[in-house]
Scaffold this motif. Structure first.
Motif, PDB file in Angstrom:
ATOM      1  N   THR A 196      57.073 -41.149  50.554  1.00  0.00           N
ATOM      2  CA  THR A 196      56.099 -41.982  51.257  1.00  0.00           C
ATOM      3  C   THR A 196      55.656 -41.269  52.534  1.00  0.00           C
ATOM      4  OG1 THR A 196      57.148 -43.990  50.435  1.00  0.00           O
ATOM      5  CG2 THR A 196      55.666 -44.225  52.312  1.00  0.00           C
ATOM      6  N   GLN A 197      54.357 -41.100  52.668  1.00  0.00           N
ATOM      7  CA  GLN A 197      53.796 -40.463  53.861  1.00  0.00           C
ATOM      8  C   GLN A 197      52.925 -41.443  54.619  1.00  0.00           C
ATOM      9  OE1 GLN A 197      52.549 -36.508  51.503  1.00  0.00           O
ATOM     10  NE2 GLN A 197      51.811 -36.550  53.613  1.00  0.00           N
ATOM     11  N   MET A 198      52.780 -41.185  55.916  1.00  0.00           N
ATOM     12  CA  MET A 198      51.866 -42.000  56.701  1.00  0.00           C
ATOM     13  C   MET A 198      50.439 -41.764  56.214  1.00  0.00           C
ATOM     14  SD  MET A 198      52.025 -39.875  60.265  1.00  0.00           S
ATOM     15  CE  MET A 198      50.795 -40.817  61.115  1.00  0.00           C
ATOM     16  N   GLU A 199      49.650 -42.821  56.265  1.00  0.00           N
ATOM     17  CA  GLU A 199      48.268 -42.714  55.808  1.00  0.00           C
ATOM     18  C   GLU A 199      47.436 -42.009  56.853  1.00  0.00           C
ATOM     19  OE1 GLU A 199      47.907 -46.603  52.901  1.00  0.00           O
ATOM     20  OE2 GLU A 199      46.220 -45.831  54.042  1.00  0.00           O
ATOM     21  N   GLY A 200      46.452 -41.282  56.372  1.00  0.00           N
ATOM     22  CA  GLY A 200      45.532 -40.644  57.292  1.00  0.00           C
ATOM     23  C   GLY A 200      44.187 -41.343  57.268  1.00  0.00           C
TER      24      GLY A 200
ATOM     25  N   ALA B 215      46.966 -30.986  71.056  1.00  0.00           N
ATOM     26  CA  ALA B 215      47.757 -32.217  71.029  1.00  0.00           C
ATOM     27  C   ALA B 215      49.009 -32.011  70.189  1.00  0.00           C
ATOM     28  CB  ALA B 215      46.921 -33.363  70.467  1.00  0.00           C
ATOM     29  N   PHE B 216      49.963 -32.938  70.375  1.00  0.00           N
ATOM     30  CA  PHE B 216      51.208 -32.915  69.610  1.00  0.00           C
ATOM     31  C   PHE B 216      50.998 -33.670  68.292  1.00  0.00           C
ATOM     32  CE2 PHE B 216      55.736 -32.357  69.296  1.00  0.00           C
ATOM     33  CZ  PHE B 216      56.171 -33.409  68.502  1.00  0.00           C
ATOM     34  N   LEU B 217      51.539 -33.100  67.216  1.00  0.00           N
ATOM     35  CA  LEU B 217      51.369 -33.681  65.893  1.00  0.00           C
ATOM     36  C   LEU B 217      52.697 -34.170  65.336  1.00  0.00           C
ATOM     37  CD1 LEU B 217      49.809 -34.100  63.138  1.00  0.00           C
ATOM     38  CD2 LEU B 217      50.563 -31.779  62.570  1.00  0.00           C
ATOM     39  N   THR B 218      52.678 -35.370  64.774  1.00  0.00           N
ATOM     40  CA  THR B 218      53.771 -35.843  63.939  1.00  0.00           C
ATOM     41  C   THR B 218      53.167 -36.488  62.703  1.00  0.00           C
ATOM     42  OG1 THR B 218      55.214 -36.335  65.816  1.00  0.00           O
ATOM     43  CG2 THR B 218      55.754 -37.373  63.730  1.00  0.00           C
ATOM     44  N   ILE B 219      53.629 -36.074  61.538  1.00  0.00           N
ATOM     45  CA  ILE B 219      53.277 -36.735  60.279  1.00  0.00           C
ATOM     46  C   ILE B 219      54.587 -37.200  59.659  1.00  0.00           C
ATOM     47  CG2 ILE B 219      52.250 -36.543  57.996  1.00  0.00           C
ATOM     48  CD1 ILE B 219      50.446 -34.353  59.037  1.00  0.00           C
ATOM     49  N   ASN B 220      54.699 -38.517  59.485  1.00  0.00           N
ATOM     50  CA  ASN B 220      55.948 -39.087  58.988  1.00  0.00           C
ATOM     51  C   ASN B 220      56.072 -38.959  57.478  1.00  0.00           C
ATOM     52  OD1 ASN B 220      56.709 -39.823  61.548  1.00  0.00           O
ATOM     53  ND2 ASN B 220      55.962 -41.915  61.371  1.00  0.00           N
ATOM     54  N   CYS B 221      57.300 -38.708  57.038  1.00  0.00           N
ATOM     55  CA  CYS B 221      57.610 -38.635  55.611  1.00  0.00           C
ATOM     56  C   CYS B 221      59.001 -39.202  55.393  1.00  0.00           C
ATOM     57  CB  CYS B 221      57.541 -37.195  55.120  1.00  0.00           C
ATOM     58  SG  CYS B 221      58.188 -36.951  53.447  1.00  0.00           S
ATOM     59  N   THR B 222      59.128 -40.146  54.481  1.00  0.00           N
ATOM     60  CA  THR B 222      60.434 -40.643  54.059  1.00  0.00           C
ATOM     61  C   THR B 222      60.519 -40.531  52.549  1.00  0.00           C
ATOM     62  OG1 THR B 222      59.603 -42.907  53.949  1.00  0.00           O
ATOM     63  CG2 THR B 222      60.683 -42.246  55.993  1.00  0.00           C
TER      64      THR B 222
END
Lengths: 113, 116
Positions: free
Chosen positions: A5-9, A17-24
């Motif tokens: 599951t990834q965060m939606e874009g 800028a600082f980047l975070t893309i969540n993944c579980t």
């Protein structure tokens, strides 16, 4: 079964800028974890990977740490560039003998100058 | 290394026609994968081969889809008859099976199929 599951874009950031893309993930056993990147009109390319808990994968300024306790593998970069604009996919291997990867739905990143 | 080579890059066909997609994996890689990418369903594994033998075809949508790997350097994915809902980007990928699960996949640039 296995799932990612990834965060939606889309995720829209300004340059530097600082980047975070969540993944579980959900998986049996101890899968290997991957981040792939897809640029427009191209296939997916391996960005980084981690094969066991607490491993940190890194490449081109991107990092992700395999967190077994939270079943997560979040992608981070301290300072994004316009050239980082792409779609990012989190994936895991299936340790039941299959060599195929299970992919998340992808997160589009747009970096503005 | 030329990477994974897919052909054609684009295919436009009419409903009911047969479509054949082609893939040449990286030399020395013994695992080959076919994926389909759509906006609605993302990346879906269709089938994968190991040493030219189909190992898992549970992702093949229906009997209209078939895949072959007659030798280590060539694979085809065929759709007959094609339908508009088959419109997608089809990716071929290969990897070197070293007996562990962290071998990365190398993707081709895909075939964009449009069925009208």
């Amino acid at each position: 079964g296995n799932s990612v599951t990834q965060m939606e874009g889309p995720v829209t950031l300004s340059e530097e800028a600082f980047l975070t893309i969540n993944c579980t993930y959900t998986a049996t056993g101890y899968p290997s974890l991957f981040w792939y990147v897809q640029y427009p009109g191209e296939g997916l390319q391996l960005l980084l990977k981690a094969t066991k808990a607490d491993d940190k994968g890194s490449n081109k300024g991107f990092e992700a740490t395999y967190r077994k306790e939270t079943t997560s593998f979040h992608l981070e970069k301290g300072s994004v560039q316009v050239s980082d604009s792409a779609v990012y996919f989190c994936a895991l291997s299936d340790q039941r003998g299959r060599r195929a990867l299970t992919f998340g739905s992808g997160t589009r990143l747009q970096v503005q100058p | 290394d030329a990477g994974v080579i897919q052909s054609p890059r684009h295919e436009v066909t009419e409903m009911g026609q047969e479509v054949t997609l082609r893939c040449k994996p990286i030399s020395g890689h013994n695992s080959l994968f076919w994926y389909r990418q759509t906006m609605m369903r993302g990346l879906e594994l269709l089938i994968y081969f190991n040493n030219n033998v189909p190992i898992d075809d549970s992702g093949m949508p229906e009997d209209r889809f078939s895949a072959k790997m007659p030798n280590a350097s060539f694979s085809t994915l065929k759709i007959q008859p094609s339908e508009p809902r088959d419109s997608a980007v089809y990716f071929c990928a290969s990897s070197e099976d070293r007996g562990v699960d962290n071998s990365p996949l190398h993707f081709g640039n895909g075939t964009r199929l449009t069925v009208t």
